[in-house]
Design an enzyme around this catalytic site. Structure first.
Site, mmCIF file in Angstrom:
data_model
loop_
_atom_site.group_PDB
_atom_site.id
_atom_site.type_symbol
_atom_site.label_atom_id
_atom_site.label_comp_id
_atom_site.label_asym_id
_atom_site.label_seq_id
_atom_site.Cartn_x
_atom_site.Cartn_y
_atom_site.Cartn_z
ATOM 1 N N GLY A 24 1.951 4.513 -2.554
ATOM 2 C CA GLY A 24 2.906 3.449 -2.228
ATOM 3 C C GLY A 24 2.541 2.741 -0.933
ATOM 4 N N ASP A 25 3.211 1.619 -0.667
ATOM 5 C CA ASP A 25 3.037 0.844 0.567
ATOM 6 C C ASP A 25 1.606 0.318 0.743
ATOM 7 O OD1 ASP A 25 5.703 1.400 1.199
ATOM 8 O OD2 ASP A 25 5.141 3.291 2.150
ATOM 9 N N ASN A 27 14.353 2.215 -3.674
ATOM 10 C CA ASN A 27 13.484 3.092 -2.879
ATOM 11 C C ASN A 27 12.252 2.313 -2.415
ATOM 12 O OD1 ASN A 27 12.706 2.942 -5.590
ATOM 13 N ND2 ASN A 27 11.993 5.047 -5.727
ATOM 14 N N THR A 54 11.813 0.879 4.014
ATOM 15 C CA THR A 54 13.108 1.288 3.475
ATOM 16 C C THR A 54 13.824 2.261 4.396
ATOM 17 O OG1 THR A 54 12.328 0.916 1.239
ATOM 18 C CG2 THR A 54 14.224 2.368 1.459
ATOM 19 N N GLN A 59 6.398 1.851 -5.719
ATOM 20 C CA GLN A 59 5.747 3.131 -5.392
ATOM 21 C C GLN A 59 4.248 3.087 -5.712
ATOM 22 O OE1 GLN A 59 8.959 3.388 -7.392
ATOM 23 N NE2 GLN A 59 9.680 2.960 -5.340
ATOM 24 N N GLY A 83 10.041 -0.707 -0.760
ATOM 25 C CA GLY A 83 10.180 -1.618 0.375
ATOM 26 C C GLY A 83 8.943 -2.486 0.370
ATOM 27 N N HIS A 84 9.096 -3.725 -0.055
ATOM 28 C CA HIS A 84 7.950 -4.622 -0.198
ATOM 29 C C HIS A 84 8.060 -5.734 0.835
ATOM 30 C CE1 HIS A 84 7.526 -3.341 -4.692
ATOM 31 N NE2 HIS A 84 7.353 -2.361 -3.846
ATOM 32 N N GLY A 144 -7.514 -8.021 1.499
ATOM 33 C CA GLY A 144 -6.510 -8.442 2.475
ATOM 34 C C GLY A 144 -7.057 -8.262 3.881
ATOM 35 N N LYS A 161 2.904 -8.258 -0.873
ATOM 36 C CA LYS A 161 2.058 -9.396 -0.493
ATOM 37 C C LYS A 161 1.222 -9.865 -1.680
ATOM 38 C CE LYS A 161 -2.172 -10.585 1.659
ATOM 39 N NZ LYS A 161 -3.131 -10.609 2.746
ATOM 40 N N GLY A 178 0.682 -2.645 -0.113
ATOM 41 C CA GLY A 178 0.702 -4.097 0.093
ATOM 42 C C GLY A 178 0.988 -4.827 -1.223
ATOM 43 N N LYS A 179 1.731 -4.160 -2.102
ATOM 44 C CA LYS A 179 2.037 -4.758 -3.422
ATOM 45 C C LYS A 179 2.846 -6.039 -3.277
ATOM 46 C CE LYS A 179 4.043 -0.926 -4.571
ATOM 47 N NZ LYS A 179 3.641 -0.027 -3.466
ATOM 48 N N ARG A 232 4.872 6.519 8.684
ATOM 49 C CA ARG A 232 4.066 6.934 7.544
ATOM 50 C C ARG A 232 2.971 7.883 8.014
ATOM 51 N NH1 ARG A 232 3.655 0.722 5.424
ATOM 52 N NH2 ARG A 232 5.718 0.622 4.496
HETATM 53 P P1 GDP Z 1 4.313 -2.385 -0.580
HETATM 54 O O1 GDP Z 1 5.425 -1.407 -0.611
HETATM 55 O O2 GDP Z 1 3.134 -1.951 -1.393
HETATM 56 O O3 GDP Z 1 4.742 -3.795 -0.929
HETATM 57 O O4 GDP Z 1 3.797 -2.425 0.923
HETATM 58 P P2 GDP Z 1 4.705 -2.473 2.262
HETATM 59 O O5 GDP Z 1 5.245 -3.838 2.400
HETATM 60 O O6 GDP Z 1 5.654 -1.324 2.285
HETATM 61 O O7 GDP Z 1 3.620 -2.145 3.354
HETATM 62 C C1 GDP Z 1 2.477 -2.922 3.502
HETATM 63 C C2 GDP Z 1 2.456 -3.524 4.934
HETATM 64 O O8 GDP Z 1 1.185 -4.046 5.193
HETATM 65 C C3 GDP Z 1 3.419 -4.676 5.121
HETATM 66 O O9 GDP Z 1 3.875 -4.646 6.457
HETATM 67 C C4 GDP Z 1 2.557 -5.909 4.865
HETATM 68 O O10 GDP Z 1 3.021 -7.068 5.555
HETATM 69 C C5 GDP Z 1 1.262 -5.441 5.442
HETATM 70 N N1 GDP Z 1 0.050 -5.998 4.825
HETATM 71 C C6 GDP Z 1 -0.202 -6.262 3.514
HETATM 72 N N2 GDP Z 1 -1.496 -6.637 3.351
HETATM 73 C C7 GDP Z 1 -2.060 -6.596 4.583
HETATM 74 C C8 GDP Z 1 -3.387 -6.838 5.064
HETATM 75 O O11 GDP Z 1 -4.316 -7.155 4.336
HETATM 76 N N3 GDP Z 1 -3.579 -6.671 6.428
HETATM 77 C C9 GDP Z 1 -2.580 -6.295 7.277
HETATM 78 N N4 GDP Z 1 -2.859 -6.150 8.577
HETATM 79 N N5 GDP Z 1 -1.333 -6.061 6.846
HETATM 80 C C10 GDP Z 1 -1.086 -6.198 5.517
HETATM 81 P P1 IMO Z 2 6.978 1.103 -2.256
HETATM 82 O O1 IMO Z 2 7.326 0.373 -3.527
HETATM 83 C C1 IMO Z 2 6.245 4.943 -0.337
HETATM 84 C C2 IMO Z 2 8.571 8.356 -1.785
HETATM 85 C C3 IMO Z 2 9.619 8.969 -0.870
HETATM 86 C C4 IMO Z 2 9.560 10.420 -1.331
HETATM 87 C C5 IMO Z 2 9.327 10.291 -2.831
HETATM 88 C C6 IMO Z 2 10.602 10.410 -3.673
HETATM 89 O O2 IMO Z 2 7.441 0.435 -1.010
HETATM 90 O O3 IMO Z 2 5.521 1.464 -2.253
HETATM 91 P P2 IMO Z 2 12.655 8.780 -4.116
HETATM 92 O O4 IMO Z 2 13.689 8.210 -3.178
HETATM 93 O O5 IMO Z 2 11.867 7.754 -4.860
HETATM 94 O O6 IMO Z 2 13.231 9.824 -5.024
HETATM 95 O O7 IMO Z 2 11.626 9.573 -3.147
HETATM 96 O O8 IMO Z 2 8.758 9.008 -3.049
HETATM 97 N N1 IMO Z 2 8.729 6.910 -2.030
HETATM 98 C C7 IMO Z 2 7.913 5.976 -1.500
HETATM 99 N N2 IMO Z 2 6.885 6.096 -0.639
HETATM 100 N N3 IMO Z 2 6.570 3.739 -0.823
HETATM 101 C C8 IMO Z 2 7.588 3.602 -1.720
HETATM 102 O O9 IMO Z 2 7.856 2.454 -2.357
HETATM 103 C C9 IMO Z 2 8.341 4.753 -2.059
HETATM 104 N N4 IMO Z 2 9.408 4.970 -2.874
HETATM 105 C C10 IMO Z 2 9.614 6.299 -2.853
HETATM 106 O O10 IMO Z 2 9.263 8.827 0.482
HETATM 107 O O11 IMO Z 2 8.420 11.049 -0.790
HETATM 108 MG MG MG Z 3 6.628 -0.302 0.676
#
Ligand code: GDP
Ligand code: IMO
Ligand code: MG
Length: 428
Positions: free
Chosen positions: A12-13, A38, A299, A223, A40-41, A412, A18, A15-16, A304
């Site tokens: 997860g996280d 759950n 979220t 995720q 956070g994009h 990215g 973006k 950069g989906k 992390r």
């Molecule tokens: P998601 O859950 O997959 O949508 O990702 P998140 O938004 O939780 O976390 C990704 C973080 O990286 C966010 O703060 C984005 O703004 C940032 N981000 C995405 N792509 C890039 C990149 O290529 N470079 C940098 N520096 N930040 C990025």
């Molecule tokens: P995005 O879409 C990262 C993790 C939680 C926990 C596990 C189970 O932003 O990538 P839950 O509340 O889903 O039952 O928690 O999954 N988790 C994530 N970790 N990015 C997420 O979403 C997540 N959504 C859930 O931290 O370990």
């Molecule tokens: Mg996220």
């Protein structure tokens, strides 16, 4: 290229948000197919930063219809507050469509999530506490409440009573928690009904028709692959299927309709919550990745866990999702390291292992085998083409591509929409 899935290749996280937003201008529908708030994009548009939890990231593109599919779990209070937050910032949300078959996160699901975690103590999963797991559990137990139930008061009451019959026993006798009153839950849920009704639609029919007409439909995963309840690091996972197959069940679209599956892959690795993480760093490099990468949960605000890139995981993501492309994110964060370790295999009980171990205990014992790649120090955030990247950054990307099993079609180099190097179009 009518139907694409975009999903997380790690924990997860990646950069989906973006990546989805970047494509939003060229697609007709963006569909969330699993998970809930759950997620956070983060999407950065110019000087504006948006944090989306439940709504598809395509909501920020005016031409795009955002869809919440049947596989998503919907907290109605979060839905309405996220919509009004966007409206206040001038974003038109009127095109949103929500499947009537999506399940609702009820207040008692949130309570059960929190007390279960408390009860697990040091064995806890580290959930986001949003009621995700208990809501999916109710769905599978056939005691869930669906969006369509909001529009029939007597059915809603019957279903909530049926769900609470058992749950109140557990809450009171096991967790020493006061019983939940069905009528109060129903009253709260009914309070949302009128505001939600206008968005509810037969999303499966609409999406299949759209694909048949040649419209472009993008399925946005929440995720990531390693958090998948079937293919992830169980039990340290979420309770849904972020992997590519989840797009079919979670939106009602057959696998033959999907043309492309894009894995979003961070140039290093992060994880939130508990569970195994072979390349996790506990030293100043880990701290530097966290600080430079801004690795704090969107979220829950939790730091992390950070580590080096893990090619075993990337190969696994290619396999279980049938990835056609990678979108490599956050390459800019690695600027400044003289050498960058990349995990190419694991050592488990003295043996070198190239693939993700099938056995959970083996994965818990896996030690990363690192290869050192030369780093770069030039600022890459303004690079617009692969050729503009420093030679060592190019070599890093090529090495990751060779190890990971699918072409890296975009890179990215910063959080903004335009801070992206596109190598192959996703829409051909
Ligand atoms: P998601 O859950 O997959 O949508 O990702 P998140 O938004 O939780 O976390 C990704 C973080 O990286 C966010 O703060 C984005 O703004 C940032 N981000 C995405 N792509 C890039 C990149 O290529 N470079 C940098 N520096 N930040 C990025
Ligand atoms: P995005 O879409 C990262 C993790 C939680 C926990 C596990 C189970 O932003 O990538 P839950 O509340 O889903 O039952 O928690 O999954 N988790 C994530 N970790 N990015 C997420 O979403 C997540 N959504 C859930 O931290 O370990
Ligand atoms: Mg996220």
């Amino acid at each position: 290229m009518p139907a694409l899935v975009l999903l997380g290749a790690q924990w997860g996280d990646e950069g989906k948000g973006k990546a989805t937003d970047l494509l939003g201008g060229s697609v007709d529908y963006v569909v969330r197919y699993q998970g809930g708030n759950n997620a956070g994009h983060t999407v950065v548009v110019g000087d504006q930063k948006y944090a989306l939890h439940l709504l598809p990231s395509g909501i920020l593109s005016p031409g795009c219809t955002p869809v919440i599919g049947n596989g998503v779990v919907v907290d109605p209070a979060v839905l309405l507050s996220e919509l009004s937050g966007l409206n206040e910032r001038g974003v038109d949300t009127s095109k949103l469509l929500i499947s009537g078959n999506a399940h609702l996160i009820t207040p008692y699901n949130i309570t059960v999530d929190k007390v279960t975690e408390r009860f697990l103590g040091k064995r806890k999963i580290g959930t986001t506490g949003r009621g995700i797991g208990p809501t999916y559990a109710d769905k599978i137990n056939r005691t869930g409440i669906r969006v369509q139930d909001l529009f029939d008061e007597s059915i809603l009451l019957q279903k909530v009573e049926a769900a609470l019959d058992f749950k109140n026993q557990v809450l009171a006798k096991l967790y020493n928690h006061r019983a939940v009153v069905a009528e109060q839950v129903v009253e709260e849920m009914l309070g949302y009904a009128d505001q939600i009704k206008g968005y509810v639609a037969d999303t499966t029919l609409i999406l299949n028709d759209a694909i048949d007409e040649g419209k472009v439909v993008l399925f946005e995963g929440g995720q990531g692959t390693l958090l998948d309840v079937d293919h992830g690091t169980y039990p340290f996972v979420t309770s849904s299927n972020p992997t590519a197959g989840g797009a079919c069940t979670g939106a009602g679209v057959g696998p033959t309709k999907i043309n492309r599956v894009i894995g979003i892959l961070k140039a290093y690795t992060t994880r939130v919550g508990a569970g195994p993480f072979p390349t996790e760093l506990f030293d100043e490099d880990g701290e530097a990745l966290r600080t430079i990468g801004g690795e704090r949960g969107v979220t829950t605000g939790r730091d992390r866990r950070c580590g080096w890139f893990d090619a075993v995981i990337a190969r696994y993501a290619t396999r279980v999702n049938g990835l056609t492309d990678f979108f490599l994110t956050k390459l800019d964060v690695l600027t400044g390291w003289e050498q960058i370790p990349v995990c190419v295999a694991y050592e488990i009980d003295g043996k070198r292992v190239e693939e993700l171990p099938h056995n959970q205990s083996d994965f818990h014992h896996a030690k990363p085998v690192y290869e050192m790649l030369p780093g770069w120090s030039e600022d890459i955030t303004k690079a617009k083409s692969f050729a503009e990247l420093p030679k060592n950054a190019q070599a890093y990307v090529k090495a990751l591509e060779d190890m990971s099993g699918a072409p890296i079609s975009a890179i990215g180099v910063g959080p903004g929409r335009d801070e992206t190097i596109q190598i192959n179009s996703f829409l051909d």
